[in-house]
Design a protein around this motif. Structure first.
Motif, PDB file in Angstrom:
ATOM      1  N   PHE A 160       0.833  -1.217   0.000  1.00  0.00           N
ATOM      2  CA  PHE A 160       0.000   0.000   0.000  1.00  0.00           C
ATOM      3  C   PHE A 160       0.854   1.248   0.000  1.00  0.00           C
ATOM      4  N   THR A 161       1.867   1.315   0.868  1.00  0.00           N
ATOM      5  CA  THR A 161       2.665   2.537   0.981  1.00  0.00           C
ATOM      6  C   THR A 161       3.446   2.822  -0.301  1.00  0.00           C
ATOM      7  N   ARG A 162       3.907   1.761  -0.989  1.00  0.00           N
ATOM      8  CA  ARG A 162       4.588   1.981  -2.264  1.00  0.00           C
ATOM      9  C   ARG A 162       3.631   2.535  -3.322  1.00  0.00           C
ATOM     10  N   ALA A 163       2.398   2.076  -3.292  1.00  0.00           N
ATOM     11  CA  ALA A 163       1.411   2.520  -4.278  1.00  0.00           C
ATOM     12  C   ALA A 163       0.819   3.879  -3.937  1.00  0.00           C
ATOM     13  N   HIS A 164       0.994   4.340  -2.677  1.00  0.00           N
ATOM     14  CA  HIS A 164       0.385   5.608  -2.243  1.00  0.00           C
ATOM     15  C   HIS A 164       1.432   6.460  -1.520  1.00  0.00           C
ATOM     16  N   PRO A 165       2.419   6.966  -2.226  1.00  0.00           N
ATOM     17  CA  PRO A 165       3.408   7.828  -1.576  1.00  0.00           C
ATOM     18  C   PRO A 165       2.726   9.074  -1.015  1.00  0.00           C
ATOM     19  N   ARG A 175     -11.833   0.349  20.384  1.00  0.00           N
ATOM     20  CA  ARG A 175     -11.571   1.778  20.482  1.00  0.00           C
ATOM     21  C   ARG A 175     -12.761   2.590  19.961  1.00  0.00           C
ATOM     22  N   ASP A 176     -12.986   3.740  20.596  1.00  0.00           N
ATOM     23  CA  ASP A 176     -13.971   4.686  20.082  1.00  0.00           C
ATOM     24  C   ASP A 176     -13.281   5.513  19.006  1.00  0.00           C
ATOM     25  N   LEU A 177     -13.635   5.277  17.743  1.00  0.00           N
ATOM     26  CA  LEU A 177     -12.878   5.855  16.643  1.00  0.00           C
ATOM     27  C   LEU A 177     -12.893   7.377  16.661  1.00  0.00           C
ATOM     28  N   ALA A 178     -14.060   7.972  16.865  1.00  0.00           N
ATOM     29  CA  ALA A 178     -14.163   9.428  16.794  1.00  0.00           C
ATOM     30  C   ALA A 178     -13.411  10.107  17.933  1.00  0.00           C
ATOM     31  N   SER A 179     -13.669   9.675  19.164  1.00  0.00           N
ATOM     32  CA  SER A 179     -13.082  10.377  20.307  1.00  0.00           C
ATOM     33  C   SER A 179     -11.605  10.070  20.486  1.00  0.00           C
ATOM     34  N   GLU A 180     -11.132   8.910  19.973  1.00  0.00           N
ATOM     35  CA  GLU A 180      -9.731   8.549  20.145  1.00  0.00           C
ATOM     36  C   GLU A 180      -8.886   8.819  18.904  1.00  0.00           C
ATOM     37  N   GLY A 181      -9.497   9.399  17.881  1.00  0.00           N
ATOM     38  CA  GLY A 181      -8.723   9.849  16.736  1.00  0.00           C
ATOM     39  C   GLY A 181      -8.322   8.782  15.738  1.00  0.00           C
ATOM     40  N   PHE A 182      -9.146   7.737  15.558  1.00  0.00           N
ATOM     41  CA  PHE A 182      -8.831   6.685  14.595  1.00  0.00           C
ATOM     42  C   PHE A 182      -9.708   6.821  13.352  1.00  0.00           C
ATOM     43  N   ASP A 183      -9.108   6.500  12.210  1.00  0.00           N
ATOM     44  CA  ASP A 183      -9.839   6.565  10.941  1.00  0.00           C
ATOM     45  C   ASP A 183     -10.492   5.233  10.586  1.00  0.00           C
ATOM     46  N   ILE A 184      -9.790   4.132  10.882  1.00  0.00           N
ATOM     47  CA  ILE A 184     -10.242   2.801  10.471  1.00  0.00           C
ATOM     48  C   ILE A 184      -9.989   1.821  11.609  1.00  0.00           C
ATOM     49  N   ALA A 185     -10.886   0.870  11.766  1.00  0.00           N
ATOM     50  CA  ALA A 185     -10.685  -0.242  12.687  1.00  0.00           C
ATOM     51  C   ALA A 185     -10.944  -1.541  11.939  1.00  0.00           C
ATOM     52  N   GLY A 233     -15.209  10.545   3.931  1.00  0.00           N
ATOM     53  CA  GLY A 233     -15.079  11.405   2.766  1.00  0.00           C
ATOM     54  C   GLY A 233     -13.657  11.728   2.378  1.00  0.00           C
ATOM     55  N   ARG A 234     -12.678  11.282   3.150  1.00  0.00           N
ATOM     56  CA  ARG A 234     -11.271  11.584   2.840  1.00  0.00           C
ATOM     57  C   ARG A 234     -10.732  10.568   1.830  1.00  0.00           C
ATOM     58  N   PRO A 235     -10.190  11.015   0.711  1.00  0.00           N
ATOM     59  CA  PRO A 235      -9.707  10.083  -0.322  1.00  0.00           C
ATOM     60  C   PRO A 235      -8.668   9.093   0.197  1.00  0.00           C
ATOM     61  N   ALA A 236      -7.756   9.545   1.071  1.00  0.00           N
ATOM     62  CA  ALA A 236      -6.717   8.641   1.577  1.00  0.00           C
ATOM     63  C   ALA A 236      -7.323   7.521   2.407  1.00  0.00           C
ATOM     64  N   VAL A 237      -8.323   7.841   3.221  1.00  0.00           N
ATOM     65  CA  VAL A 237      -8.994   6.823   4.034  1.00  0.00           C
ATOM     66  C   VAL A 237      -9.728   5.840   3.130  1.00  0.00           C
ATOM     67  N   ALA A 238     -10.423   6.377   2.143  1.00  0.00           N
ATOM     68  CA  ALA A 238     -11.142   5.505   1.200  1.00  0.00           C
ATOM     69  C   ALA A 238     -10.174   4.592   0.470  1.00  0.00           C
ATOM     70  N   ALA A 239      -8.988   5.102   0.119  1.00  0.00           N
ATOM     71  CA  ALA A 239      -8.000   4.290  -0.590  1.00  0.00           C
ATOM     72  C   ALA A 239      -7.506   3.148   0.281  1.00  0.00           C
ATOM     73  N   LEU A 240      -7.221   3.432   1.549  1.00  0.00           N
ATOM     74  CA  LEU A 240      -6.741   2.378   2.445  1.00  0.00           C
ATOM     75  C   LEU A 240      -7.833   1.339   2.696  1.00  0.00           C
ATOM     76  N   ALA A 241      -9.059   1.790   2.921  1.00  0.00           N
ATOM     77  CA  ALA A 241     -10.160   0.854   3.148  1.00  0.00           C
ATOM     78  C   ALA A 241     -10.382  -0.038   1.930  1.00  0.00           C
ATOM     79  N   ARG A 242     -10.353   0.562   0.749  1.00  0.00           N
ATOM     80  CA  ARG A 242     -10.549  -0.205  -0.491  1.00  0.00           C
ATOM     81  C   ARG A 242      -9.431  -1.224  -0.669  1.00  0.00           C
ATOM     82  N   TRP A 243      -8.200  -0.825  -0.383  1.00  0.00           N
ATOM     83  CA  TRP A 243      -7.056  -1.732  -0.508  1.00  0.00           C
ATOM     84  C   TRP A 243      -7.173  -2.902   0.468  1.00  0.00           C
ATOM     85  N   MET A 244      -7.620  -2.644   1.686  1.00  0.00           N
ATOM     86  CA  MET A 244      -7.763  -3.715   2.673  1.00  0.00           C
ATOM     87  C   MET A 244      -8.822  -4.722   2.227  1.00  0.00           C
TER      88      MET A 244
END
Length: 306
Positions: free
Chosen positions: A120-125, A138-148, A287-298
């Motif tokens: 993933f990191t090589r494909a998304h510099p 973890r509580d994603l919103a209050s603890e600052g996580f994008d994906i679980a 709505g963040r493209p980087a988050v969507a990219a990581l989720a799609r890759w997973m």
């Protein structure tokens, strides 16, 4: 002029500790998250209540309930701390880079996610990934996580299921073919071997490691030679690789090790687990493209043959 004592905020450290205690409704779990003792957490909450001048918790036997004031303060603290974490993440990120925060179990992180991340990191510099490993939800919103990626009962409805789980005993090739050692060719042979498992912790929701598989194999009353217990699944697999005993392999997490012949399956067939791994994306991060990219890759990685 407004009274200065009314304007003065309590120490930020107390508010962060309060948010953790209010989220968990447990001083013990909040203390573990904040890396302090349970008694220190209790003293901090007493100090905050004294500072504010009213109770924030109703303390019952082995339980906590937020008062009306506690509910109001928690809602405010959770929102403000989330905004602070997001702002600090943006400030700390190098120019033009984005940091994504992922939380998952230690086992999935070490055995499945981390070995794949370089792809993933090589494909998304420009996208950096921060990984948190915990058995807590973890509580994603209050603890600052994008994906679980969460290990949950198979009938759970939160998020998207990445893959189901199958259970199959695994061990090192050296243990299986050890000269002069006890045989390991059928399930009943486990009585002469050491079983490796995770320590069951109260309130973790983690299943007992061997019970389901032994029942399905028709040896539910089997007593092993000994049992070694560990805090996390990655430690269980490390012990299996070292030839210390037989572990209950969670497939597909151990499939790469089986393919490389670092582990082997002494018995054929696998038993379906009642649990699976689910991908959950924090609502505001969708709505963040980087988050969507990581989720799609997973999701793509989960669908590929192991």
């Amino acid at each position: 002029m407004q009274n200065r004592s009314v304007q003065r905020l309590p120490p930020l450290d107390l508010l962060v500790s309060f948010e953790a205690a209010a989220r968990h409704l447990s001083f013990t779990r909040a203390a573990a998250e904040r890396h302090v003792t349970q008694s220190a957490m209790s003293r901090q909450m007493r100090a905050l209540e004294t500072e504010i001048g009213m109770p924030l918790f109703t303390r019952a036997h082995r339980s906590l309930v937020l008062t009306d004031a506690g509910l109001r303060l928690h809602a405010s603290c959770a929102t403000v701390l989330m905004q602070l974490r997001q702002t600090l993440q943006q400030i700390r990120a190098p120019l033009g880079r984005e940091v994504l925060s992922v939380t998952t179990t230690p086992g999935l992180a070490s055995l499945w996610l981390i070995p794949r991340l370089p792809v993933f990191t090589r494909a998304h510099p420009g996208i950096d990934v921060r990984i948190d490993t915990s058995l807590d939800l973890r509580d994603l919103a209050s603890e600052g996580f994008d994906i679980a990626v969460r290990y949950l009962p198979s009938n759970h409805s939160e998020g998207k299921q990445l893959f189901a789980e199958a259970l199959q005993p695994v061990c090192s090739p050296a243990l299986q073919r050890r000269k002069g050692g006890p045989p390991l060719v059928q399930p009943a042979d486990l009585q002469a071997h050491t079983l490796l498992q995770i320590t069951a912790t109260p309130g973790s929701g983690m299943p007992l490691e061997w019970g389901t598989w032994l029942q399905a194999a028709g040896v539910g009353q089997l007593q092993a030679l000994s049992v070694l217990s560990f805090n996390s699944y990655s430690e269980v697999i490390t012990a299996a690789l070292a030839g210390q005993g037989v572990a209950l392999g969670r497939r597909p997490l151990v499939d790469a090790l089986l393919r490389k012949r670092q582990l082997v399956t002494p018995f054929s067939g696998a038993t379906s687990s009642r649990r699976a791994y689910f991908l959950v994306v924090e609502a505001a991060a969708k709505g963040r493209p980087a988050v969507a990219a990581l989720a799609r890759w997973m999701v793509q990685q989960a669908q590929e043959p192991t």
